[in-house]
Design a protein around this motif. Sequence first.
Motif, PDB file in Angstrom:
ATOM      1  N   ARG A 189      44.158  53.918  38.709  1.00  0.00           N
ATOM      2  CA  ARG A 189      43.966  53.082  39.889  1.00  0.00           C
ATOM      3  C   ARG A 189      44.176  51.614  39.564  1.00  0.00           C
TER       4      ARG A 189
ATOM      5  N   ASN B 200      46.390  48.106  46.044  1.00  0.00           N
ATOM      6  CA  ASN B 200      45.540  49.040  45.301  1.00  0.00           C
ATOM      7  C   ASN B 200      45.499  50.397  45.986  1.00  0.00           C
ATOM      8  N   TYR B 201      45.452  50.361  47.309  1.00  0.00           N
ATOM      9  CA  TYR B 201      45.271  51.580  48.076  1.00  0.00           C
ATOM     10  C   TYR B 201      46.596  52.302  48.274  1.00  0.00           C
TER      11      TYR B 201
ATOM     12  N   GLN C 214      47.376  54.506  45.413  1.00  0.00           N
ATOM     13  CA  GLN C 214      46.559  55.711  45.263  1.00  0.00           C
ATOM     14  C   GLN C 214      47.097  56.912  46.037  1.00  0.00           C
TER      15      GLN C 214
ATOM     16  N   TRP D 180      38.812  58.286  39.620  1.00  0.00           N
ATOM     17  CA  TRP D 180      39.694  57.541  38.729  1.00  0.00           C
ATOM     18  C   TRP D 180      39.005  57.262  37.396  1.00  0.00           C
TER      19      TRP D 180
ATOM     20  N   THR E 147      38.376  55.861  47.502  1.00  0.00           N
ATOM     21  CA  THR E 147      38.139  54.479  47.926  1.00  0.00           C
ATOM     22  C   THR E 147      36.648  54.136  47.857  1.00  0.00           C
TER      23      THR E 147
END
Length: 354
Positions: free
Chosen positions: A186, A200-201, A204, A221, A235
């Motif tokens: 991540r 960041n998202y 993923q 992660w 998240t």
Amino acid sequence: MSQLNSLLNITKTKKSRLEEVDFDNLQFGKNYADHMMYCDYIDGEWQKPVIAPYGPMSFEPSVKVFHYGQAVFEGMKAFKDDHDDVWLFRPEDNLNRINISSKRMAIPEFPKEYFMESLKTLMQLDKDWVKKGQGNSLYIRPFAIATEAGVSASESNQYRFMIITCPAKAYYSKPVKVLIAQDYSRSADGGVGYAKAAGNYGAQFYPTKLAKEKGLDQIIWTDANTHQYMEEAGTMNIFFRINDKLVTAPTNDRILDGITRKSIIQLAQDEGLDVEIDRVEVKRIIDAAKSGELKEIFGAGTAATIVGVEGFEYDGQYYELPVMEDSYGAHFKKRLQDIQYNRAEDPHGWRFKI
């Protein structure tokens, strides 16, 4: 409205869309309340915030957010109690965190008085979108994006800060199955893992897609260097209960400083529980699962509040967790929600009344 509304330009919607929404069958993030806020950063300063009807916006194809990913966001919720009063939960922590994220992404920090007055005004205008009852809330999404037109690889000199809101119910309706990451990461040391940066998202989604293809829901992660230490789950921040000890990883430049996370830690410490904040080795969790000492795992975040983990897969083996009648996850979810819905005392002053 507050006397501080001189800080804002306000245009109210001519017709509410409330009647168009089936509040009994909400899909998260699909219906948006009547109003939104936006505020532009031009010539080195934030302009006067605007409250306007929710709707599309126009940007040039060359604006830098599309090309270099300068974008950060937050997640918050508003709750309505049995007396029709609306409450926010630790909103200044959200402002502090989005400004920390912004600084890491070279985005100017947003002024506190603009943020708080915009939130209060939006909540007052769209109060009917906040429904009473357990599990109901109004999800609040502040975010900032780079809006300068130009594809040169440099930070933008123009930005837009926005707040949009959407009615929400429980994010997860049942416990989840997770995969402990061994290949994908991540975030990395010195990176942006601690920031709520949009990229960041986006990064993923592919590993999570692979996990879902295996019949799992999310990923826990692990550290990018060795994959030997637990960090976050999907998240959310992640908690482990080993016997009666509550264990979670410390925040660092790879792990988000979750507001739900630190609220749970505080409540657990208030109750005198043994709380360990330290690096969590994968081997320790596997050994605890094999010995029966691992009683539960749960994720914590704004959208879900707390979601239990049914079981996890690691190195091709699936470990099912016991069903705990006195689970910490259920206990602290109730403790938190009782504070958020104004059903219990708020000893730490986390509630903010609209």
